[in-house]
Design an enzyme around this catalytic site. Structure first.
Site, short mmCIF file in Angstrom:
data_model
loop_
_atom_site.label_atom_id
_atom_site.label_comp_id
_atom_site.label_asym_id
_atom_site.label_seq_id
_atom_site.Cartn_x
_atom_site.Cartn_y
_atom_site.Cartn_z
CD GLU A 441 -3.24 9.90 -5.75
OE1 GLU A 441 -3.18 9.28 -6.50
OE2 GLU A 441 -4.20 10.57 -5.43
C1 LIG Z 1 -7.73 11.02 3.65
C2 LIG Z 1 -7.75 10.13 2.59
C3 LIG Z 1 -7.98 10.50 1.57
C4 LIG Z 1 -8.18 9.61 0.30
N1 LIG Z 1 -8.48 10.01 -1.00
C5 LIG Z 1 -8.99 9.28 -2.05
C6 LIG Z 1 -9.29 9.53 -3.30
O1 LIG Z 1 -9.81 10.66 -3.30
N2 LIG Z 1 -9.87 8.61 -3.97
C7 LIG Z 1 -9.62 7.29 -3.71
O2 LIG Z 1 -9.89 6.45 -4.75
N3 LIG Z 1 -9.01 6.82 -2.88
C8 LIG Z 1 -8.63 7.47 -1.81
N4 LIG Z 1 -8.05 7.46 -0.68
C9 LIG Z 1 -7.82 5.77 -0.22
C10 LIG Z 1 -6.07 5.74 -0.48
O3 LIG Z 1 -5.63 5.70 -1.84
C11 LIG Z 1 -5.82 4.36 0.16
O4 LIG Z 1 -6.18 4.37 1.54
C12 LIG Z 1 -4.66 3.79 -0.30
O5 LIG Z 1 -4.58 3.41 -1.52
C13 LIG Z 1 -4.12 2.42 0.60
O6 LIG Z 1 -5.36 1.53 0.60
P1 LIG Z 1 -5.97 0.91 1.93
O7 LIG Z 1 -6.08 2.16 2.91
O8 LIG Z 1 -7.18 0.04 1.53
O9 LIG Z 1 -4.86 0.05 2.49
P2 LIG Z 1 -4.45 -1.29 1.92
O10 LIG Z 1 -4.19 -1.48 0.63
O11 LIG Z 1 -5.30 -2.23 3.00
O12 LIG Z 1 -2.93 -1.39 2.71
C14 LIG Z 1 -2.66 -1.76 4.00
C15 LIG Z 1 -1.14 -1.73 4.36
O13 LIG Z 1 -0.61 -3.06 3.63
C16 LIG Z 1 0.44 -2.77 2.44
N5 LIG Z 1 0.05 -3.52 1.38
C17 LIG Z 1 -0.87 -3.59 0.62
N6 LIG Z 1 -0.83 -4.49 -0.45
C18 LIG Z 1 0.61 -4.50 -0.40
C19 LIG Z 1 1.56 -5.12 -1.47
N7 LIG Z 1 1.06 -5.79 -2.41
N8 LIG Z 1 2.74 -5.37 -1.02
C20 LIG Z 1 3.47 -4.59 -0.12
N9 LIG Z 1 2.52 -3.90 0.96
C21 LIG Z 1 1.22 -4.03 0.57
C22 LIG Z 1 0.31 -1.23 2.39
O14 LIG Z 1 1.24 -0.54 2.14
C23 LIG Z 1 -0.35 -0.66 3.64
O15 LIG Z 1 0.89 -0.26 4.54
C24 LIG Z 1 -7.74 8.12 0.32
C25 LIG Z 1 -7.54 7.89 1.70
C26 LIG Z 1 -7.50 8.55 2.83
C27 LIG Z 1 -7.27 8.21 3.98
#
Ligand SMILES: Cc1cc2nc3c(=O)[nH]c(=O)nc-3n(C[C@H](O)[C@H](O)[C@H](O)COP(=O)(O)OP(=O)(O)OC[C@H]3O[C@@H](n4cnc5c(N)ncnc54)[C@H](O)[C@@H]3O)c2cc1C
Length: 600
Positions: A441
């Protein structure tokens, strides 16, 4: 044994004593019958369901997890039955529009329900947790046909919903997503793409699943302004293909740290049929309705987990005998060892948890009441003002309350010592489960940036100024000498915030990365300010009610003092960091650490 007692007394303190929730809600059309007795009844029933039905499934579902069998997700034993009981009791419909079968009750009650569901079974709660967001999004943006087709089934809980945003290369940055939507002649769209990490993407609990999917139309501009929202059913609900499967499949399940009962699915959309929700290219705005609802709920999840962790750590600390306490009552003088709750460092661990749990609960229900007001207040200007306040608090609730959910679980585990680190006691599951709430989220870093850039700097601190005005009014009304040092500290904090924010905005003009760098400190600082404010209110209220139930209300005042003595001073460290960064910028010594990080 791990256990959960619904914290009814404290919930009642917050809703009735602090916020007079029934009186506030009864002013809104539609809530005239929401009196104290009704609120009590709903909360007690919710507590019974959570503690008696969900809690017993939590550890067993963690051990077994969800599994993928031939393209079909099998959820842990007992999940489906619990969900059907949940629906039979009418819980999904609680805060939904009666026109679609809802009970039309306040969000505030839904928030209390979700605190208790999350407290007892976070993984299971993820299934219904997405329902309300899907309901709000469709209710606000979809055509009448879509509303009439989907809303009654969502409101009754007969169909569950998903939120399909994330793709392998598009997480925080949804502007990168590639899933395509090609228009068909009949007004529907062909959706093709891969979504990952989709909670409840498939399950064996409901006959149908309503996927809300973000995708790009052929003429879409690049980035986040070119994203549209579609409703894509797993099974066609009507038309020529009624009852047939849509081209949506679950192709994999993640193995993960916690919430094992919740299936985290890779979903393949292969020319699946979907229908547009809202306007083309405006999908992110529509999806934000779902995401904001989910953000509040995820924050409340952090609170629920911290509550259960605290309850159990306290029980354990009263039972575990180790060492003789420094201060021993006469009747224990001959004992070989004392309960660890008698050791001041263990008391500190427990009091810190308690101060955060109770403080976060006040913030959660204050915000839930804002949401009810933002939707139901008869005066449009008031609705807008309440909505603005809620917008400011939403990233704080999501990030601060999940950070504290994890911190609280960790402190609880510390109380258990080595017995917490091993699996038998149950606390390690809570610590694993709650960790995801800081990530999904919108990660907590993204929440902090949202707060500072969009909610504070974008309106030159106007929304924040309104919150600070409210806080300063409470300070002015607080006259009791026992709270003098608390009001002094809080007033210094509001004044510091008023000066720091324009300085951050100014520094950001020269160094645009600087506000992003210190956004986490700002979020925590504003969070402390809000929670300290509510603790001040709580202490005032508890003092006036003290004779009614001296143990409870005196404990409340002492916990407030604990917050001001041991917890709030963290704000000084946050201020020091922010001031140092501003001073560095003024001296032309601002650092972006990319270069350092490239050095091996
Ligand atoms: C168990 C689980 C359930 C989930 N359920 C859903 C779901 O139902 N539907 C759905 O669509 N998604 C879902 N997700 C996905 C989740 O919303 C994403 O994992 C989350 O939005 C972060 O994206 P990412 O994992 O690609 O990390 P990334 O976006 O790659 O981020 C990696 C790190 O970089 C930081 N970062 C990235 N961009 C920036 C920025 N601009 N400024 C500062 N810091 C930054 C982040 O804070 C994080 O620390 C789920 C994930 C998990 C693990």
């Amino acid at each position: 044994m791990f256990q959960y007692q619904p914290p009814l007394k404290d919930i009642n303190f917050v809703l009735a004593d602090m916020f007079q929730a029934a009186d506030v809600l009864q002013q809104y059309p539609g809530f005239v019958d929401v009196d104290h007795a009704l609120i009590q009844q709903v909360i007690e029933e919710a507590g019974r369901f959570a503690s008696e039905v969900l809690f017993p499934l939590n550890a067993t579902a963690d051990a077994k997890g969800s599994a993928l069998d031939n393209g079909r997700v099998i959820t842990p034993q007992g999940y489906a039955q619990a969900y059907h009981q949940f629906c039979e009791a009418g819980w999904p419909a609680l805060a939904c529009d009666p026109d679609y079968g809802g009970q039309g009750l306040p969000h505030t009650l839904n928030s209390v329900l979700y605190e208790m569901l999350n407290a007892t079974n976070l993984a299971w709660t993820m299934f219904p947790g997405l329902l309300h967001g899907a309901y709000s999004c469709i209710h606000r943006y979809a055509s009448d046909h879509i509303k009439n087709t989907y809303l009654p089934k969502i409101v009754s809980g007969e169909w569950l919903a998903t939120m399909c945003l994330t793709e392998p290369h598009a997480g925080s940055d949804l502007g990168l997503l590639r899933t395509k939507a090609i228009p068909n002649d009949d007004g529907s769209y062909q959706i093709t793409g891969t979504k990952i990490f989709i909670s409840g993407g498939d399950q064996d609990i409901t006959d149908n699943i309503v996927h809300l999917v973000l995708a790009r139309l052929p003429d879409a501009p690049a980035g986040s302004k070119g994203i549209s929202l579609f409703v894509v059913p797993k099974i066609f609900p009507d038309g020529d293909r009624a009852g047939q499967h849509n081209a949506v499949t679950c192709t994999g399940l993640e193995h993960k740290m916690g919430i094992h009962g919740s299936p985290t699915c890779t979903m393949q959309f292969e020319e699946a049929t979907g229908w547009l929700v809202g306007e083309p290219h405006r999908g992110l705005a529509a999806m934000f309705v779902m995401m904001n609802s989910a953000r509040l709920q995820v924050g409340i999840g952090g609170l629920g987990i911290a509550e259960t962790a605290y309850q159990n750590a306290l029980i354990y600390a009263n039972e575990r005998l180790q060492s003789r306490a420094v201060m021993r009552p006469e009747h224990r003088k001959t004992e070989a060892a004392d309960p660890i709750v008698m050791h001041p460092p263990v008391q500190r661990l427990l009091m810190t948890q308690r101060a955060w749990v109770e403080g976060c609960r006040m913030l959660a229900y204050y915000s839930a009441l804002l949401l009810d007001g933002a939707e139901h207040h008869p005066d449009e200007a008031q609705r807008k003002a309440l909505d603005e306040q809620l917008a400011l608090l939403t990233p704080i609730i999501k990030a601060l309350m999940t950070d504290q959910g994890f911190a609280g679980a960790s402190q609880a585990l510390q109380v258990y010592g080595g017995h917490g680190y091993v699996c038998e006691t149950g606390i390690e599951q809570y610590m694993r489960d709650v960790r995801i709430t800081m990530i999904y989220e919108g990660t907590n870093e993204i929440q902090a940036i949202d707060l500072l850039m969009r909610k504070i700097l974008a309106d030159n601190g106007k929304r924040l100024g309104m919150l600070l005005d409210d806080i300063e009014q409470t300070i002015a009304e607080t006259t009791h000498e026992s709270l003098a040092s608390a009001t002094t500290a809080l007033l210094a904090l509001t004044r510091t915030l008023r000066t720091l924010i324009p300085e951050i905005g100014q520094a950001g003009l020269s160094y645009p990365d600087l506000p992003h760098q210190i956004a986490p400190e700002v979020l925590r600082l504003v969070g402390h300010c809000a929670i300290a404010w509510l603790w001040l209110k709580a202490a005032n209220v508890a003092r006036t009610l003290q004779d009614k139930d001296p143990d409870f209300y005196l404990a409340k005042q002492t916990t407030a003092q604990y917050y001001f003595t041991f917890v709030l001073p963290e704000s000084q460290q946050l201020i020091t960091v922010i001031k140092q960064c501003l001073a560095n910028a003024k001296a032309g010594q601002h650092q972006n650490y990319q270069t350092v990080l490239s050095v091996q």
